[in-house]
Design an enzyme around this catalytic site. Structure first.
Site, PDB file in Angstrom:
ATOM      1  N   TYR A  84      -1.277  -0.203  10.678  1.00 51.42           N
ATOM      2  CA  TYR A  84      -1.315  -0.596   9.270  1.00 51.42           C
ATOM      3  C   TYR A  84      -0.003  -0.220   8.588  1.00 51.42           C
ATOM      4  O   TYR A  84       0.541  -0.987   7.797  1.00 51.42           O
ATOM      5  CB  TYR A  84      -2.511   0.093   8.601  1.00 51.42           C
ATOM      6  N   SER A 136       0.869  -1.177   0.000  1.00 47.17           N
ATOM      7  CA  SER A 136       0.000   0.000   0.000  1.00 47.17           C
ATOM      8  C   SER A 136       0.902   1.220   0.000  1.00 47.17           C
ATOM      9  O   SER A 136       2.073   1.145   0.392  1.00 47.17           O
ATOM     10  CB  SER A 136      -0.879   0.001   1.256  1.00 47.17           C
TER      11      SER A 136
END
Length: 237
Positions: A152, A139
């Site tokens: 995250y 990501s």
């Protein structure tokens, strides 16, 4: 890689970009082993995609189950050709509000699950006489930190480091490793994470076509990292 008749393993295959990857690869003549926990969604996908899609109901955080499946599925004459580590989730919130359960869930799915499957697939790829490819879906959160997504961030920064080390470890075994850093994609990820979306998000099929391009590059041509973004994302407030 010529994708025709190649065995491609995709985690998180039951929806979103995982399902889009499966569709795009099967349209190229590949064989997909789609891994996810939701049996009904996998069965629906098989009805849509046909016999080249093999649904695999599996929790990638269960290491014994992962090992058992790999050993029962692949052998000499039926080698894995590509592995797309796509399964991942995000739990967002200020660091003091992030629960231990949410932290450990992200670590288990986004990092441990990738490791469990990769470590079992790599020895079989080394036996494969053809070039192979591992693609890790990270990501843009693996490139920069942002408030409320620290946990995250940790997993995606970790996946970037794992990918870079793995690329250098496996390049002389004819195994490519690519780490992909997507920005916002129109999938259910943001709903599950409790985060807002915007009208200009990337589309899953466009991301899938990029993954197909990466797989189809010549054997001696490697894209080790690639960032994908919407051109016009949500403007800062």
């Amino acid at each position: 890689m010529n994708i025709t008749d190649k065995n491609v393993i995709i985690t998180g295959a039951s929806s979103g970009i995982g399902a889009a990857f499966a569709k795009a690869i099967i349209e190229k003549g590949g064989v997909v082993y789609g891994i996810a926990r939701r049996q009904e969604r996998l069965q629906e996908l098989q009805r849509d995609l046909g016999d080249r899609f093999h649904p695999v109901v599996l929790d990638i955080t269960d290491e014994p189950a992962v090992s058992t499946w790999v050993e029962a599925t692949f052998s000499a004459g039926n080698y894995p050709d590509a592995l797309i580590n796509n399964a991942g989730l995000g739990k967002f919130g200020n660091v003091e509000d992030l629960s231990l359960d949410d932290w450990h869930t992200m670590m288990n799915v986004n990092l441990n699950g990738v490791f469990y499957l990769t470590r079992k697939i790599v020895p079989m790829m080394k036996q494969n006489p053809a070039h192979c490819h591992i693609i890790n879906i990270a990501s843009v959160a693996g490139l920069m930190g942002n408030p409320t997504i620290s946990g995250y961030n940790v997993t995606k920064f970790g996946l970037r480091g794992f990918s870079d080390a793995l690329f250098k470890e496996l390049r002389y075994d004819a195994i490519k490793v690519t780490c992909v850093f997507p920005g916002s994609i129109a999938t259910e990820f943001f709903d599950l994470a409790g985060s807002s979306t915007h009208p200009n998000m990337m589309q899953a099929q466009d991301v899938a076509s990029t993954i197909v391009h990466i797989l189809e590059t010549p054997d001696n041509f490697l894209i080790d990292e690639i960032t994908l973004r919407p051109l016009n994302p949500k403007r800062p407030e």
